[in-house]
Design a protein around this motif. Structure first.
Motif, PDB file in Angstrom:
ATOM      1  N   THR A  83       0.806  -1.235   0.000  1.00 22.95           N
ATOM      2  CA  THR A  83       0.000   0.000   0.000  1.00 22.95           C
ATOM      3  C   THR A  83       0.830   1.273   0.000  1.00 22.95           C
ATOM      4  O   THR A  83       0.303   2.346  -0.338  1.00 22.95           O
ATOM      5  N   GLY A  84       2.036   1.220   0.417  1.00 20.93           N
ATOM      6  CA  GLY A  84       2.807   2.451   0.618  1.00 20.93           C
ATOM      7  C   GLY A  84       3.256   3.083  -0.694  1.00 20.93           C
ATOM      8  O   GLY A  84       3.763   2.416  -1.590  1.00 20.93           O
ATOM      9  N   ASP A  85       3.032   4.392  -0.805  1.00 16.01           N
ATOM     10  CA  ASP A  85       3.515   5.112  -1.978  1.00 16.01           C
ATOM     11  C   ASP A  85       3.633   6.578  -1.608  1.00 16.01           C
ATOM     12  O   ASP A  85       2.612   7.282  -1.508  1.00 16.01           O
ATOM     13  N   THR A 143      10.972 -14.727   1.118  1.00 16.27           N
ATOM     14  CA  THR A 143      10.067 -14.984  -0.015  1.00 16.27           C
ATOM     15  C   THR A 143       8.831 -14.092   0.036  1.00 16.27           C
ATOM     16  O   THR A 143       8.425 -13.490  -0.976  1.00 16.27           O
ATOM     17  N   VAL A 144       8.221 -13.999   1.229  1.00 11.53           N
ATOM     18  CA  VAL A 144       6.980 -13.228   1.349  1.00 11.53           C
ATOM     19  C   VAL A 144       7.235 -11.744   1.114  1.00 11.53           C
ATOM     20  O   VAL A 144       6.522 -11.085   0.325  1.00 11.53           O
ATOM     21  N   LEU A 145       8.248 -11.173   1.759  1.00 10.21           N
ATOM     22  CA  LEU A 145       8.496  -9.738   1.611  1.00 10.21           C
ATOM     23  C   LEU A 145       8.926  -9.385   0.188  1.00 10.21           C
ATOM     24  O   LEU A 145       8.447  -8.416  -0.412  1.00 10.21           O
ATOM     25  N   THR A 146       9.864 -10.149  -0.356  1.00 11.75           N
ATOM     26  CA  THR A 146      10.346  -9.851  -1.705  1.00 11.75           C
ATOM     27  C   THR A 146       9.240 -10.076  -2.740  1.00 11.75           C
ATOM     28  O   THR A 146       9.069  -9.267  -3.669  1.00 11.75           O
ATOM     29  N   GLY A 147       8.479 -11.162  -2.565  1.00 11.11           N
ATOM     30  CA  GLY A 147       7.387 -11.416  -3.505  1.00 11.11           C
ATOM     31  C   GLY A 147       6.313 -10.341  -3.449  1.00 11.11           C
ATOM     32  O   GLY A 147       5.804  -9.893  -4.487  1.00 11.11           O
ATOM     33  N   ALA A 148       5.969  -9.889  -2.215  1.00 14.46           N
ATOM     34  CA  ALA A 148       4.953  -8.837  -2.088  1.00 14.46           C
ATOM     35  C   ALA A 148       5.426  -7.534  -2.725  1.00 14.46           C
ATOM     36  O   ALA A 148       4.660  -6.821  -3.393  1.00 14.46           O
ATOM     37  N   ALA A 149       6.707  -7.218  -2.513  1.00 20.19           N
ATOM     38  CA  ALA A 149       7.231  -5.979  -3.081  1.00 20.19           C
ATOM     39  C   ALA A 149       7.297  -6.043  -4.604  1.00 20.19           C
ATOM     40  O   ALA A 149       6.998  -5.063  -5.309  1.00 20.19           O
ATOM     41  N   MET A 150       7.723  -7.187  -5.161  1.00 22.15           N
ATOM     42  CA  MET A 150       7.862  -7.289  -6.612  1.00 22.15           C
ATOM     43  C   MET A 150       6.534  -7.418  -7.334  1.00 22.15           C
ATOM     44  O   MET A 150       6.337  -6.857  -8.421  1.00 22.15           O
ATOM     45  N   LEU A 151       5.586  -8.157  -6.735  1.00 23.03           N
ATOM     46  CA  LEU A 151       4.341  -8.439  -7.435  1.00 23.03           C
ATOM     47  C   LEU A 151       3.245  -7.418  -7.172  1.00 23.03           C
ATOM     48  O   LEU A 151       2.426  -7.146  -8.065  1.00 23.03           O
ATOM     49  N   SER A 152       3.208  -6.852  -5.961  1.00 24.59           N
ATOM     50  CA  SER A 152       2.085  -5.976  -5.605  1.00 24.59           C
ATOM     51  C   SER A 152       2.511  -4.537  -5.352  1.00 24.59           C
ATOM     52  O   SER A 152       1.654  -3.674  -5.144  1.00 24.59           O
ATOM     53  N   GLY A 153       3.782  -4.259  -5.329  1.00 23.17           N
ATOM     54  CA  GLY A 153       4.230  -2.913  -5.009  1.00 23.17           C
ATOM     55  C   GLY A 153       4.090  -1.955  -6.178  1.00 23.17           C
ATOM     56  O   GLY A 153       3.896  -2.359  -7.342  1.00 23.17           O
ATOM     57  N   LEU A 193       6.414  -0.108  -7.461  1.00 27.65           N
ATOM     58  CA  LEU A 193       7.629   0.009  -8.261  1.00 27.65           C
ATOM     59  C   LEU A 193       7.788  -1.217  -9.154  1.00 27.65           C
ATOM     60  O   LEU A 193       7.205  -2.279  -8.880  1.00 27.65           O
ATOM     61  N   PRO A 194       8.595  -1.115 -10.206  1.00 27.14           N
ATOM     62  CA  PRO A 194       8.851  -2.292 -11.048  1.00 27.14           C
ATOM     63  C   PRO A 194       9.513  -3.394 -10.225  1.00 27.14           C
ATOM     64  O   PRO A 194      10.209  -3.136  -9.250  1.00 27.14           O
ATOM     65  N   TRP A 195       9.337  -4.632 -10.655  1.00 27.17           N
ATOM     66  CA  TRP A 195       9.846  -5.763  -9.860  1.00 27.17           C
ATOM     67  C   TRP A 195      11.363  -5.746  -9.752  1.00 27.17           C
ATOM     68  O   TRP A 195      11.917  -6.254  -8.788  1.00 27.17           O
ATOM     69  N   TYR A 196      12.006  -5.156 -10.725  1.00 25.68           N
ATOM     70  CA  TYR A 196      13.460  -5.128 -10.718  1.00 25.68           C
ATOM     71  C   TYR A 196      14.026  -3.896 -10.019  1.00 25.68           C
ATOM     72  O   TYR A 196      15.231  -3.657 -10.079  1.00 25.68           O
ATOM     73  N   ALA A 197      13.199  -3.118  -9.352  1.00 26.98           N
ATOM     74  CA  ALA A 197      13.683  -1.905  -8.682  1.00 26.98           C
ATOM     75  C   ALA A 197      14.675  -2.276  -7.578  1.00 26.98           C
ATOM     76  O   ALA A 197      14.593  -3.347  -6.949  1.00 26.98           O
ATOM     77  N   GLN A 198      15.619  -1.363  -7.351  1.00 27.31           N
ATOM     78  CA  GLN A 198      16.656  -1.653  -6.358  1.00 27.31           C
ATOM     79  C   GLN A 198      16.096  -1.782  -4.949  1.00 27.31           C
ATOM     80  O   GLN A 198      16.660  -2.480  -4.107  1.00 27.31           O
ATOM     81  N   GLU A 199      14.973  -1.122  -4.667  1.00 30.18           N
ATOM     82  CA  GLU A 199      14.373  -1.266  -3.345  1.00 30.18           C
ATOM     83  C   GLU A 199      13.909  -2.704  -3.107  1.00 30.18           C
ATOM     84  O   GLU A 199      14.026  -3.238  -2.005  1.00 30.18           O
TER      85      GLU A 199
END
Length: 410
Positions: free
Chosen positions: A90-92, A126-136, A138-144
């Protein structure tokens, strides 16, 4: 005590205060990070942003949960992981809430076993990285997103390393404590054995000569008026026995007063080569002693020779004290295969055997201890029809002789 040691003691005494301090530090870092925009405006490398109220709330919840990270590490990891997932979705712009999850994962890895660390680390990563890449946002390849993967792995690895180091230090400390206890027990055992050896030697020396002194003094008192020449001879034997006792006591005490173990005794320890001399002292006290030897000139190790001498000495002393004035003793030394057998017989009264339990001294106990120390056997007891029998079997080769040490040959 140094300042660092005092600080460690204070931390160990108040662990909750330390966790609260860590949580406050993490809170400050997360709040400060939430105001930083890594993509500044107008080409700037860094910029300033205003975090969303929800992000500040999630930051606060994650930081407060870290206060209880030691008491409930897995629960704290679940709470911080949940708020991190919510922030990733949700954060942006996003605030660095995942920092609290990294600290919680480090705590789990440092306080639990490796299997739990692997399961919790892989699940959190797995959960944090997957949530950030799939639902965040930013693009999945973002450095964050890559940073979340890296920091969760670093947290789990660092915690496992700390736990391993603690285990190694604890194992070293336990080994040191066991070694110290073993040294103390060995020292106590050696002291007890030395005290027993000294008591046994002093008993053998004193009991033999004092028994002779007692007998000769009684003879002198009995014949003083009627046969002064015999009384004078008895007193001469008393003087000789007392002189021998003093010489042996002086030699024993001299060895005890040395600061270290002597390389060689000041005089040879008595052995079977002095058996005739020993029997002569008892004959001079009025005891009829017969000696028979069939040991074929065997040269005994010093320990075996001394034990054989002391056994015969104590057995004859018991005959002198308990068997009566008309008793006769027989001593035999026989070589039988790898052993030498010592037998002392007497034909004295059967109703007055030496009994250490009943207060008769420690002579028989001392004999048994000497024989047991050499891995031999000892048999004592009354004879049928009267008298007493002492029979000892001693190995000619001791353990040191078997290894070929000098002075222990046969």
């Amino acid at each position: 005590m140094s300042t660092l040691d005092r600080a460690r003691c204070t931390v160990r005494a108040h662990p909750l205060a330390l966790d609260a301090s860590v949580a406050a530090g993490v809170l400050v870092c997360m709040v400060a990070g939430s105001f930083v925009d890594p993509r500044g405006d107008n080409g700037a490398v860094w910029g300033v942003r205003s975090p969303a109220p929800l992000s500040l709330l999630l930051i606060t919840v994650g930081a407060v949960a870290l206060v209880f990270r030691r008491s409930a590490p897995l629960t704290v990891l679940a709470v911080t992981g949940t708020v991190s997932v919510v922030e990733c979705v949700t954060g942006d712009p996003r605030a660095p809430v995942a920092m609290s999850a990294v600290v919680a994962l480090y705590t789990v890895a440092s306080t639990t076993d490796r299997a739990t660390t692997w399961r919790a680390g892989l699940l959190t990563m797995t959960v944090l990285t997957g949530a950030a890449m799939l639902s965040g946002p930013l693009p999945w390849y973002a450095q964050e997103n890559i940073a979340i993967l890296a920091w969760t792995g670093i947290g789990a690895t660092a915690g496992d390393a700390v736990r391993s180091r603690r285990a190694v230090v604890q194992a070293m400390r336990e080994r040191a404590e066991r070694a110290e206890r073993t040294r103390e027990e060995e020292a106590r055992r050696r002291v007890a054995e030395e005290r027993l050896r000294i008591a046994r030697d002093l008993h053998d020396v004193v009991a033999h000569h004092i028994a002779l002194v007692n007998v000769q003094a009684g003879v002198a008192a009995h014949v003083m008026d009627k046969r002064p020449d015999q009384a004078k001879e008895a007193l001469a034997h008393v003087r000789e026995a007392s002189r021998s006792a003093l010489n042996e006591l002086r030699a024993t005490v001299g060895l005890l007063r040395q600061s270290g173990d002597p390389e060689a005794p000041t005089e040879p320890a008595p052995g079977l080569d002095r058996l005739d001399e020993l029997a002569g002292t008892f004959r001079s006290a009025g005891l009829r002693v017969e000696v028979a030897r069939a040991d074929q000139g065997t040269t005994l190790p010093a320990a075996v020779g001394l034990a054989a001498y002391r056994i015969i000495q104590e057995a004859l002393t018991n005959v002198q004290k308990h068997a009566g004035p008309e008793a006769r003793a027989e001593v035999s030394v026989v070589r039988v295969g790898p052993n030498v057998e010592i037998t002392v017989l007497d034909d004295g009264r059967a109703d007055d055997p030496p009994d250490p339990v009943a207060g008769g001294g420690h002579g028989l106990l001392g004999m048994r201890e000497r024989v047991t120390a050499l891995r031999g056997t000892l048999t004592t007891g009354p004879r049928y029809g009267g008298g007493f029998r002492v029979h000892a079997i001693l190995p000619v080769k001791t353990r040191s002789a078997a290894t070929g040490q000098p002075g222990e040959t046969v």
